[in-house]
Design a protein around this motif. Structure first.
Motif, PDB file in Angstrom:
ATOM      1  N   ARG A   5       0.825  -1.205   0.000  1.00 15.20           N
ATOM      2  CA  ARG A   5       0.000   0.000   0.000  1.00 15.20           C
ATOM      3  C   ARG A   5       0.863   1.260   0.000  1.00 15.20           C
ATOM      4  NH1 ARG A   5      -5.351  -1.117   1.265  1.00 15.20           N
ATOM      5  NH2 ARG A   5      -5.735  -3.204   2.089  1.00 15.20           N
ATOM      6  N   ARG A   6       0.267   2.340  -0.451  1.00 13.53           N
ATOM      7  CA  ARG A   6       0.918   3.647  -0.374  1.00 13.53           C
ATOM      8  C   ARG A   6       1.142   4.000   1.086  1.00 13.53           C
ATOM      9  NH1 ARG A   6      -2.186   7.579   1.441  1.00 13.53           N
ATOM     10  NH2 ARG A   6      -1.377   9.721   1.414  1.00 13.53           N
ATOM     11  N   ALA A   7       2.328   4.481   1.395  1.00 21.42           N
ATOM     12  CA  ALA A   7       2.609   4.977   2.741  1.00 21.42           C
ATOM     13  C   ALA A   7       2.233   6.452   2.802  1.00 21.42           C
ATOM     14  CB  ALA A   7       4.084   4.806   3.085  1.00 21.42           C
ATOM     15  N   PRO A   8       1.409   6.856   3.764  1.00 24.79           N
ATOM     16  CA  PRO A   8       1.098   8.283   3.904  1.00 24.79           C
ATOM     17  C   PRO A   8       2.322   9.043   4.404  1.00 24.79           C
ATOM     18  CG  PRO A   8       0.180   7.068   5.740  1.00 24.79           C
ATOM     19  CD  PRO A   8       0.738   6.037   4.790  1.00 24.79           C
ATOM     20  N   ASP A   9       2.229  10.349   4.417  1.00 26.20           N
ATOM     21  CA  ASP A   9       3.358  11.174   4.839  1.00 26.20           C
ATOM     22  C   ASP A   9       3.412  11.217   6.362  1.00 26.20           C
ATOM     23  OD1 ASP A   9       5.561  12.754   4.678  1.00 26.20           O
ATOM     24  OD2 ASP A   9       4.478  14.596   4.197  1.00 26.20           O
ATOM     25  N   ILE A  10       3.998  10.196   6.943  1.00 27.54           N
ATOM     26  CA  ILE A  10       3.973   9.971   8.387  1.00 27.54           C
ATOM     27  C   ILE A  10       4.832  11.005   9.111  1.00 27.54           C
ATOM     28  CG2 ILE A  10       4.591   8.315  10.190  1.00 27.54           C
ATOM     29  CD1 ILE A  10       4.196   6.131   7.949  1.00 27.54           C
ATOM     30  N   GLN A  11       4.290  11.581  10.162  1.00 27.77           N
ATOM     31  CA  GLN A  11       5.065  12.458  11.035  1.00 27.77           C
ATOM     32  C   GLN A  11       5.911  11.602  11.968  1.00 27.77           C
ATOM     33  OE1 GLN A  11       5.437  15.649  11.147  1.00 27.77           O
ATOM     34  NE2 GLN A  11       3.792  16.506   9.891  1.00 27.77           N
ATOM     35  N   LEU A  12       7.188  11.924  12.074  1.00 27.47           N
ATOM     36  CA  LEU A  12       8.129  11.105  12.830  1.00 27.47           C
ATOM     37  C   LEU A  12       8.515  11.782  14.138  1.00 27.47           C
ATOM     38  CD1 LEU A  12      10.227  10.163   9.705  1.00 27.47           C
ATOM     39  CD2 LEU A  12       8.533   8.717  10.869  1.00 27.47           C
ATOM     40  N   ALA A  13       9.146  11.010  15.012  1.00 29.54           N
ATOM     41  CA  ALA A  13       9.406  11.474  16.379  1.00 29.54           C
ATOM     42  C   ALA A  13      10.295  12.712  16.424  1.00 29.54           C
ATOM     43  CB  ALA A  13      10.045  10.345  17.195  1.00 29.54           C
ATOM     44  N   ASP A  14      11.199  12.867  15.470  1.00 30.82           N
ATOM     45  CA  ASP A  14      12.108  14.012  15.492  1.00 30.82           C
ATOM     46  C   ASP A  14      11.514  15.240  14.818  1.00 30.82           C
ATOM     47  OD1 ASP A  14      12.160  13.303  12.838  1.00 30.82           O
ATOM     48  OD2 ASP A  14      14.337  13.027  12.719  1.00 30.82           O
ATOM     49  N   GLY A  15      10.232  15.177  14.419  1.00 30.21           N
ATOM     50  CA  GLY A  15       9.575  16.303  13.781  1.00 30.21           C
ATOM     51  C   GLY A  15       9.646  16.292  12.270  1.00 30.21           C
ATOM     52  N   SER A  16      10.398  15.383  11.702  1.00 30.33           N
ATOM     53  CA  SER A  16      10.478  15.287  10.245  1.00 30.33           C
ATOM     54  C   SER A  16       9.307  14.478   9.695  1.00 30.33           C
ATOM     55  CB  SER A  16      11.806  14.646   9.824  1.00 30.33           C
ATOM     56  OG  SER A  16      11.872  13.297  10.268  1.00 30.33           O
ATOM     57  N   ARG A  17       9.210  14.458   8.367  1.00 31.04           N
ATOM     58  CA  ARG A  17       8.168  13.702   7.681  1.00 31.04           C
ATOM     59  C   ARG A  17       8.796  12.571   6.873  1.00 31.04           C
ATOM     60  NH1 ARG A  17       6.244  15.995   3.574  1.00 31.04           N
ATOM     61  NH2 ARG A  17       7.629  17.798   3.344  1.00 31.04           N
ATOM     62  N   LEU A  18       8.007  11.519   6.640  1.00 36.11           N
ATOM     63  CA  LEU A  18       8.497  10.393   5.851  1.00 36.11           C
ATOM     64  C   LEU A  18       8.971  10.847   4.477  1.00 36.11           C
ATOM     65  CD1 LEU A  18       8.898   7.392   5.158  1.00 36.11           C
ATOM     66  CD2 LEU A  18       6.461   7.286   4.583  1.00 36.11           C
ATOM     67  N   TYR A  19       8.193  11.692   3.810  1.00 35.90           N
ATOM     68  CA  TYR A  19       8.547  12.038   2.431  1.00 35.90           C
ATOM     69  C   TYR A  19       9.757  12.967   2.364  1.00 35.90           C
ATOM     70  CZ  TYR A  19       4.824   9.316   0.444  1.00 35.90           C
ATOM     71  OH  TYR A  19       4.035   8.253   0.044  1.00 35.90           O
ATOM     72  N   GLU A  20      10.097  13.606   3.466  1.00 35.85           N
ATOM     73  CA  GLU A  20      11.372  14.317   3.518  1.00 35.85           C
ATOM     74  C   GLU A  20      12.532  13.327   3.542  1.00 35.85           C
ATOM     75  OE1 GLU A  20      10.193  18.426   5.880  1.00 35.85           O
ATOM     76  OE2 GLU A  20      10.587  16.608   7.053  1.00 35.85           O
ATOM     77  N   LEU A  21      12.384  12.233   4.272  1.00 31.84           N
ATOM     78  CA  LEU A  21      13.434  11.213   4.308  1.00 31.84           C
ATOM     79  C   LEU A  21      13.568  10.504   2.968  1.00 31.84           C
ATOM     80  CD1 LEU A  21      13.011   9.564   7.835  1.00 31.84           C
ATOM     81  CD2 LEU A  21      14.393  11.529   7.159  1.00 31.84           C
ATOM     82  N   LEU A  22      12.440  10.316   2.263  1.00 33.91           N
ATOM     83  CA  LEU A  22      12.485   9.627   0.978  1.00 33.91           C
ATOM     84  C   LEU A  22      13.259  10.419  -0.071  1.00 33.91           C
ATOM     85  CD1 LEU A  22       8.854   8.187   0.746  1.00 33.91           C
ATOM     86  CD2 LEU A  22      10.970   6.894   1.085  1.00 33.91           C
ATOM     87  N   ARG A  23      13.544  11.682   0.189  1.00 32.33           N
ATOM     88  CA  ARG A  23      14.331  12.483  -0.747  1.00 32.33           C
ATOM     89  C   ARG A  23      15.752  11.956  -0.905  1.00 32.33           C
ATOM     90  NH1 ARG A  23      12.116  18.391   1.440  1.00 32.33           N
ATOM     91  NH2 ARG A  23       9.943  18.009   0.815  1.00 32.33           N
ATOM     92  N   GLN A  24      16.173  11.096   0.005  1.00 38.33           N
ATOM     93  CA  GLN A  24      17.509  10.501  -0.107  1.00 38.33           C
ATOM     94  C   GLN A  24      17.525   9.268  -1.005  1.00 38.33           C
ATOM     95  OE1 GLN A  24      19.712  10.209   3.648  1.00 38.33           O
ATOM     96  NE2 GLN A  24      18.132  11.449   4.631  1.00 38.33           N
ATOM     97  N   GLY A  25      16.347   8.859  -1.503  1.00 37.73           N
ATOM     98  CA  GLY A  25      16.280   7.734  -2.429  1.00 37.73           C
ATOM     99  C   GLY A  25      16.543   6.382  -1.797  1.00 37.73           C
ATOM    100  N   ARG A  26      16.299   6.251  -0.502  1.00 35.93           N
ATOM    101  CA  ARG A  26      16.586   4.998   0.208  1.00 35.93           C
ATOM    102  C   ARG A  26      15.320   4.400   0.796  1.00 35.93           C
ATOM    103  NH1 ARG A  26      21.712   7.011   3.951  1.00 35.93           N
ATOM    104  NH2 ARG A  26      22.895   8.032   2.291  1.00 35.93           N
ATOM    105  N   PHE A  27      15.433   3.162   1.253  1.00 32.75           N
ATOM    106  CA  PHE A  27      14.374   2.570   2.065  1.00 32.75           C
ATOM    107  C   PHE A  27      14.346   3.274   3.419  1.00 32.75           C
ATOM    108  CE2 PHE A  27      14.938  -0.715  -1.044  1.00 32.75           C
ATOM    109  CZ  PHE A  27      13.701  -1.354  -1.141  1.00 32.75           C
ATOM    110  N   VAL A  28      13.166   3.363   3.996  1.00 34.28           N
ATOM    111  CA  VAL A  28      13.019   3.942   5.333  1.00 34.28           C
ATOM    112  C   VAL A  28      12.387   2.895   6.241  1.00 34.28           C
ATOM    113  CG1 VAL A  28      11.976   5.757   6.729  1.00 34.28           C
ATOM    114  CG2 VAL A  28      12.800   6.281   4.421  1.00 34.28           C
ATOM    115  N   LEU A  29      13.054   2.578   7.328  1.00 36.46           N
ATOM    116  CA  LEU A  29      12.547   1.657   8.336  1.00 36.46           C
ATOM    117  C   LEU A  29      12.016   2.481   9.508  1.00 36.46           C
ATOM    118  CD1 LEU A  29      12.230  -1.223   9.533  1.00 36.46           C
ATOM    119  CD2 LEU A  29      14.538  -0.930  10.485  1.00 36.46           C
ATOM    120  N   ILE A  30      10.737   2.305   9.815  1.00 35.99           N
ATOM    121  CA  ILE A  30      10.112   3.021  10.931  1.00 35.99           C
ATOM    122  C   ILE A  30       9.796   2.015  12.026  1.00 35.99           C
ATOM    123  CG2 ILE A  30       8.267   4.596  11.615  1.00 35.99           C
ATOM    124  CD1 ILE A  30       7.879   5.304   8.692  1.00 35.99           C
TER     125      ILE A  30
END
Length: 580
Positions: free
Chosen positions: A416-441
């Motif tokens: 499924r599509r992952a929504p733009d999850i707010q993370l504990a450090d205040g960042s967003r999932l789609y900000e992390l995806l800008r690095q072109g990597r997998f993200v483990l939450i």
């Protein structure tokens, strides 16, 4: 030797010679939106990319697309481009489909709950800038005349502006060269389908009277039309008149544009001063395969459909987002070549669904016999009055509802599509995806630094937790008390998830998933036979099934109108607001 893996013969003389002769890792043919996004992604992943375009660099591409849907904006957000695009466009929260049927993007569980009205050239401008910054080599005046492929790569034959011919070689080629794709023809793929509309007129004009909306749509039994603002005083008019059916090579004039606007919209808004007018026909076609060996198709080269719903450019951009990370993983040796087969399995069904939905919209809109008008009225009532129908329509149209099922035993969120999850450090999932990597939450408090055996790695009550796999994985922590571990692909879809609570079971499932998807174990090491492990391991969630050794079938695409807006709520709970 794996004929599809460009790194598999690196140790042989033939393999080294082939590599040295390559101009690029990937040749992308066609510098429209799909090709620009794909080339930029590949270059940002560290690959050498050449973008071939038959146009001179002084000639702009024909702009037909006018809208950017929510899922495409999410993909652009994952590349740091969405906010700039939105700032220069016109967000609209209601979109007419046919008759009096309206869908409301404001209902979408997204950071972008609207349709953005903006011309295609604005999308291209941002993607072009990004691709150049990433190091993509642009070659204009380069017309493809054919290609040959073998076990080591693809040679593309080109004709330049002066008629001189040359050949360029790469590990892979992607044809994003439109409806009349030379790449598609060169690999012998048919393009079955039919024309659904003849004699559609397009014009860029001035108006004496400003429309009520930046995106005005209307239809009658005999005509449809739309007027969209470019934001600089110019407007795009698109129209079709049942009683003015001419061949594409018959010139259209300003009077015809005015006439179709009056028929479809009730008035022509004082159309004047056209800077250009064109006529075209609209087809419904799809290639049976999106991959032939080392050659891929994306965008209009792979599928084309009616303009209803404004899904063409959006579908092509999402093709590119799906393919780019897979090509990068295979070329860099992080995944077996079999991963590339999932591009066909995931995106071909999406293309087919878009053909069907856009075709249904245009046929209902233009129905002029009594049965067709009755069907249109019923469909409009269903969309307007039944919330589940309206929700499904807007999710499918926007791309938010598209998912790739992960097969038996997988977690309910996988694919499924992952929504733009707010993370504990205040960042967003789609900000992390800008690095072109997998993200483990993972949940807060779950350790992320690998333990050494001396510190108890063999103690199954405190098993070795994950750590980034050779730079291919970013670790993030949920904001709040969620316990699900979630692995998100670089294209923003859930690769794997687990709700397992037993530490040993959870650690084993996580190691298996990270190994399969990133090509490296969670402790940063690769197995002796990485390709074998990568292709045979399951993505089953041990908290939902005990058959952890059953292989997972190749996923196919589907629509998930009821997909959860907040992970990890149940999949049928579509009314929970998005986690923003």
């Amino acid at each position: 030797m794996d004929a599809m893996n460009p790194r598999s013969d690196k140790g042989t003389t033939k393999g080294r010679a082939a590599d040295e002769a390559r101009e690029a890792d990937v040749l992308v043919v066609g510098a429209g939106p799909t090709g620009l996004l794909l080339a930029g992604d590949l270059a940002e992943a560290g690959l050498s990319v050449t973008l071939l375009e038959r146009r001179p660099d002084t000639t702009s591409n024909l702009t037909r697309a006018l809208v950017v849907h929510a899922r495409t904006l999410e993909q652009l957000d994952a590349r740091g481009l969405a906010d700039e695009l939105v700032a220069g466009g016109h967000p609209i929260t209601r979109l007419s489909l046919f008759g009096r049927a309206d869908v409301h993007p404001s209902q979408l569980p997204s950071r972008f709950p609207f349709v953005l009205v903006t011309p295609q050239f604005e999308v291209e401008r941002l993607l072009d800038r990004r691709a150049r910054k990433a190091g993509v080599v642009f070659r204009y005046d380069s017309e493809v005349t054919g290609l040959e492929q073998d076990a080591d790569g693809v040679t593309v034959h080109l004709r330049g502006a002066g008629g001189a011919t040359t050949g360029v070689r790469a590990a892979y080629v992607v044809g994003t060269d439109g409806v009349r794709s030379t790449i598609r023809e060169s690999v012998g793929l048919p393009f079955p389908g039919r024309s659904v509309l003849r004699s559609v007129v397009l014009a860029d004009v001035r108006l004496a009277q400003e429309p009520e909306s930046p995106f005005t749509v209307g239809a009658t039994d005999d005509a449809f039309g739309l007027i969209s603002s470019f934001g600089d005083g110019w407007y795009r008019v698109i129209g079709w008149n049942r009683h003015r059916q001419a061949d594409d090579d018959i010139p259209a004039d300003l009077a015809e544009v005015q006439e179709v606007a009056r028929l479809a919209l009730g008035k022509d808004y004082g159309i004047h001063d056209a800077r250009w007018i064109s006529r075209f026909h609209s087809d419904e076609r799809q290639a049976p395969e999106y991959r032939v060996g080392r050659v891929f198709l994306a965008g209009d080269a792979a599928h084309v459909h009616s303009p209803a719903g404004g899904q063409g450019m959006n579908t092509g951009l999402q093709d590119a987002a799906n393919l780019s990370w897979k090509l990068a993983a295979v070329i860099r040796g992080h995944a077996p070549a079999a991963l590339l087969d999932s591009y066909q399995a995931e995106r071909h069904p999406v293309g087919k669904m878009v053909l069907r939905s856009s075709g249904a919209i245009i046929r209902l809109a233009l129905a002029h016999h009594a049965p067709g008008r009755a069907a249109r009225a019923v469909a409009a009532q269903l969309v307007n009055r039944l919330r589940p129908v309206s929700r499904r329509a807007v999710r499918n149209l926007s791309g938010i509802g598209i998912a790739y099922p992960a097969g038996p035993g997988a977690h309910r969120l996988a694919g499924r599509r992952a929504p733009d999850i707010q993370l504990a450090d205040g960042s967003r999932l789609y900000e992390l995806l800008r690095q072109g990597r997998f993200v483990l939450i993972t949940p807060a408090g779950e350790p992320v630094a690998a333990q050494s055996p001396a510190n108890g790695a063999d103690d199954q009550s405190h098993p070795t937790p994950p750590r980034p796999a050779d730079g291919r994985l970013i670790h993030a922590v949920w904001r709040g008390n969620r316990r699900t571990a979630l692995l998100v692909r670089p294209d923003g879809y859930v690769a794997w998830a687990t709700d397992a609570t037993a530490p040993a079971e959870r650690a084993a499932a996580l190691r298996t998933a990270v190994l399969r998807w990133t090509g490296s174990a969670p402790d940063g090491t690769a197995p002796a036979d990485a390709t074998s492990a990568h292709s045979s391991v399951t993505t089953a969630d041990p908290s939902t099934t005990s058959t952890a050794t059953k292989p997972t079938p190749t996923p196919t695409a589907t629509s998930t109108a009821g997909a959860s807006a907040v992970i990890p709520a149940p999949a049928h709970d579509a009314d929970t607001p998005a986690d923003r």
